[in-house]
Write an enzyme that holds these catalytic residues in place. Structure first.
Site, mmCIF file in Angstrom:
data_model
loop_
_atom_site.group_PDB
_atom_site.id
_atom_site.type_symbol
_atom_site.label_atom_id
_atom_site.label_comp_id
_atom_site.label_asym_id
_atom_site.label_seq_id
_atom_site.Cartn_x
_atom_site.Cartn_y
_atom_site.Cartn_z
ATOM 1 C CD GLN A 97 7.839 -4.457 -93.311
ATOM 2 O OE1 GLN A 97 7.511 -5.656 -93.311
ATOM 3 N NE2 GLN A 97 8.413 -3.746 -92.340
ATOM 4 N N GLY A 98 8.250 -3.024 -98.326
ATOM 5 C CA GLY A 98 9.408 -3.606 -99.275
ATOM 6 C C GLY A 98 10.640 -3.661 -98.520
ATOM 7 C CE1 TYR A 99 10.991 -1.753 -94.638
ATOM 8 C CE2 TYR A 99 11.726 -2.967 -92.760
ATOM 9 C CZ TYR A 99 11.178 -1.731 -93.105
ATOM 10 O OH TYR A 99 10.998 -0.646 -92.305
ATOM 11 C CB SER A 100 12.704 -9.841 -97.495
ATOM 12 O OG SER A 100 12.630 -9.950 -96.036
ATOM 13 C CD GLU B 64 3.990 -0.354 -81.886
ATOM 14 O OE1 GLU B 64 5.002 -0.334 -81.509
ATOM 15 O OE2 GLU B 64 3.267 0.627 -81.880
ATOM 16 C CG ASN C 46 12.026 -18.489 -83.862
ATOM 17 O OD1 ASN C 46 11.158 -17.498 -84.158
ATOM 18 N ND2 ASN C 46 11.273 -19.428 -83.071
#
Lengths: 387, 373
Positions: free
Chosen positions: A127-130, A246, A371
């Protein structure tokens, strides 16, 4: 592949039994209760393929796509048993994220092409997000995809890409246009074959000395326009819609449960339970864990009764990750001078991976939305605070 | 916002919750607390009577004794709503503990008199089970066939208003529960101000003579006599504390939204927002712990039920006190004034948290139970 059957019709107990039979029959002993948290595909390929053969690989995919079609209630049991029986984590981005993404937003051709290849293990996804400049502020991402005929030309960099070094496909958020007022606009979800020229992967060692995540570089990578999922420039909403029930699993009790089991083992070996000061501190952790179970049940009940989770479920993620940290810190305190060592502690009654878990517990409070971001979400979406 | 999410297929719990809110609008909690405190009293008689008429003084009293014969689910809903409204009557002790003590007693005219008075509010029952150090209550049989009680009980709610004390006393072969009418010879009562506005009593008995009928039940030990009634009272206290925590969060959210500094509501500042989120989380956990206690007790496994009750009282007590402490702080100097209601919430939370076991003690009991297995 085993004949499709209605798993949801089974009683919970029968479903648990079926899962246990599968694990006992097909999961090699050396893969149970692995120390490594994110094994590479090849390290757990036997288990991956066994799940696929038995029809157990994709718990929530619809039956017509080769999934089990589990209800959220049965899926919770699946996840619970998975952890309880010590099944190793498999590279699951294809199952958990790409499948749901395509089911919701993909074309028929995309579903027909990609989903079977996830099940066969031919495609291993990451997954390429950040990006280096876009962590919590994901909408600021800059990896660009510029249209050139029937292709996009992708340039930029992704980071913290879990298991990219064993993946051959990446689903990435890329910038296809810019809107000065709404930064979430102009982002597109793109499926990229990582064997395309111009893709470079560099693993990053983490505090535990393992390489779970990587940097991924894109240098004039040409991607067919047909690899866009959903509408061009609407990728933010496409990506956001994927996680449904999920989200409850981010708040599962698993990590602090593992940690307290280690704490108890070390305490037993050191006779610490007869120390009133330790007993008092232990009691606080133990009750935090017990009460987390009660809070988790509240949300699990919503799912069992067919309801949908609200934003308030984020409270579980915050609590479980911070409790995980407190317990692992306690274990180091109890370890006394043994806490100087990187390797596992010999507790007399077996090894205790005190340092391993202490270091590991830094991560969950950061990933999946730190958080602080979770608190921001709760402040806005649940407490309706201004500004 | 936070609320104990109990199964409510018929909607009866929601109706019950609404009816407490309606009563609270007739008897605002903070005003009642201030009036009681000014008078040096230990209850709001009109409010108690209204609660009796609504059936809330005998929720857990079995039907054959004239009570409602309902479950802890109903008690939790009422207690939580009372906590939210800061209705600070000794419901957990005088109503819940008394109901469960009477439920243990065999049929007798005395038991039925006490039960009827509890139901209609005509009697004020004051359980007194905590001995003063060195002054453990003893009951000796007298030649006339009755008993003579000597000893001192502390931390007694309703000591001034009580019509009858429910006094535990050591006997030759176990522990007895005696109904002792207030004001008789050999009894003296001292009071001291409680933090939540009601006075708390010390009840001294010196060769206090009671008839044989006063012994309404007995058990081999104090634990066996009190275990189930105390568990029920702890669940009621936990619910009340969860209600206090929840309401204190809401009051503080409203206050910080309205309080403008540096040209903005202070609730728009991230540091305030994160603190409010943590307070809200604590209140939610308290509610979830209360629900867990109700549901676990209903499953019937004795040890699991006891652990769930200990966890609920500990969690809700900690949550209420710490939420209210932070709530006072977020009210700034206003929070430190007697005029502001938030301080009353803090005081009530502190008092209830110290009733029937503080969190530290309860957690250790939990661990002892779990590790004994």
């Amino acid at each position: 592949m085993a004949a499709a059957q209605d798993w949801n019709a089974l009683s919970d107990a029968a479903f648990r039994d079926a899962f246990r039979d599968l694990v006992e029959g097909r999961l090699p002993a050396e893969l149970r209760f692995m120390r490594k948290q994110r094994p590479l595909f090849d390290e757990v390929a036997v288990w991956y393929h066994a799940l696929a053969e038995e029809g157990w690989l994709a718990p929530v995919w619809p039956v017509e796509h080769g999934g089990m079609g589990l209800s959220p209630a049965k899926h919770m049991i699946y996840v619970e048993e998975w952890g309880r029986l010590g099944c190793p984590r498999i590279p699951d981005h294809g199952i958990g994220l790409v499948g749901p993404l395509l089911l919701e937003h993909g074309t028929e051709e995309q579903k027909a092409y990609y989903m079977p290849r996830v099940l066969s293990g031919e495609h291993v996804w990451c997954q390429g997000y950040s990006e280096p400049g876009s962590g919590s502020d994901l909408a600021s991402l800059r990896t660009s995809a510029v249209r050139d005929g029937d292709e996009f030309v992708v340039n930029g960099q992704k980071i913290w890409t879990t298991l990219a070094h064993c993946a051959n496909w990446i689903f990435a958020l890329v910038r296809t246009s810019r809107d000065e007022k709404v930064r979430q606009k102009g982002i597109t979800v793109l499926l990229i074959d990582m064997t395309t020229p111009g893709v470079t992967v560099r693993p990053i060692a983490n505090l535990r000395g393992e390489t779970d995540f990587c940097e991924v570089f894109f240098d004039d990578v040409r991607v067919p326009v047909g690899n866009v999922v959903g509408e061009i420039d609407q990728g933010w909403n496409v990506a956001k819609s994927v996680l449904g029930h999920e989200r409850i699993f981010l708040g599962a009790t698993t990590r602090p449960e593992i940690a307290i089991e280690r704490l108890e083992k070390l305490a037993q070996a050191k006779g610490a339970f007869s120390d009133p000061a330790f007993r008092s501190r232990y009691a606080r952790h133990r009750l935090d864990l017990y009460d987390l179970g009660s809070a988790f049940d509240r949300f699990a009940k919503v799912l069992r009764e067919g309801g949908e989770l609200g934003a308030d479920v984020s409270m579980l993620k915050i609590f479980t990750t911070e409790l995980y940290q407190r317990i692992t810190e306690e274990t180091l305190t109890l370890a006394d001078e043994d806490a100087r060592y990187f390797d596992d502690i010999d507790a007399g009654n077996g090894k205790v991976d005190a340092m391993n878990l202490f270091l590991d517990s830094r991560a969950p409070a950061i990933f999946g939305g730190s958080n602080e971001i979770q608190r921001n979400i709760l402040a806005k979406a649940v407490l309706k605070l201004p500004g | 916002m936070p609320q104990a999410q109990l199964d409510d297929p018929e909607g009866t719990l929601a109706m019950l919750r609404d009816s407490v809110a309606t009563l609270a609008s007739r008897f605002p909690g903070p005003a009642s607390v201030r009036a009681k405190r000014a008078a040096g009293g230990d209850r709001d008689a009109a409010l108690w009577q209204a609660m009796a008429e609504a059936g809330w003084t005998a929720i857990l009293l079995p039907e054959e004794l004239g009570g409602a014969g309902l479950t802890l689910a109903e008690q939790v809903v009422v207690s939580e709503a009372l906590g939210r409204a800061l209705i600070s009557e000794p419901v957990a002790i005088s109503a819940v503990l008394s109901s469960r003590l009477l439920a243990e007693a065999a049929q007798s005219r005395e038991r039925d008199r006490l039960a009827a008075g509890l139901v209609d509010g005509s009697l004020a029952l004051a359980p007194a089970w905590i001995d003063a150090l060195g002054r453990a209550m003893t009951a000796q049989t007298t030649p006339g066939g009755g008993f003579s009680l000597t000893g001192t009980k502390r931390h007694v709610d309703l000591a001034l208003s009580a019509s009858d004390f429910l006094v535990t006393a050591d006997m030759a072969d176990g522990v007895g529960l005696f109904a002792v009418r207030a004001g008789g010879p050999g009894m003296s009562v001292e009071t001291a101000a409680g933090v939540d506005g009601a006075v708390i009593g010390t009840v001294r008995l010196e060769r206090c003579a009671v008839p044989v009928e006063a012994l309404i039940t007995s058990a081999p030990s104090l634990d066996e006599l009190l275990e189930e009634p105390i568990a029920a009272a702890r669940v009621a206290l936990a619910a009340e504390l969860a209600g206090i925590a929840s309401r204190a969060v809401e009051i503080t959210i409203d206050y910080t939204k309205g309080r403008v500094q540096f040209g903005k509501p202070i609730a728009s500042f991230q540091v305030i927002q994160h603190r409010l989120v943590d307070m809200w989380t604590d209140a939610e956990f308290a509610c979830a712990a209360v629900v867990n206690a109700v549901e676990t007790l209903a499953l019937g496994d004795d040890r699991a039920g006891r652990m769930a009750v200990l966890a609920a009282k500990a969690r809700a007590g900690d949550a209420a006190v710490s939420v209210c402490r932070r709530a006072v702080h977020l009210h700034g100097a206003m929070g430190f004034t007697d005029e502001s209601d938030i301080g009353l919430y803090l005081k009530r939370a502190t008092g209830l948290n110290a009733t029937l076991g503080q969190p530290e003690d309860l957690r250790l009991q939990f661990v002892n139970l779990e590790r004994a297995a």
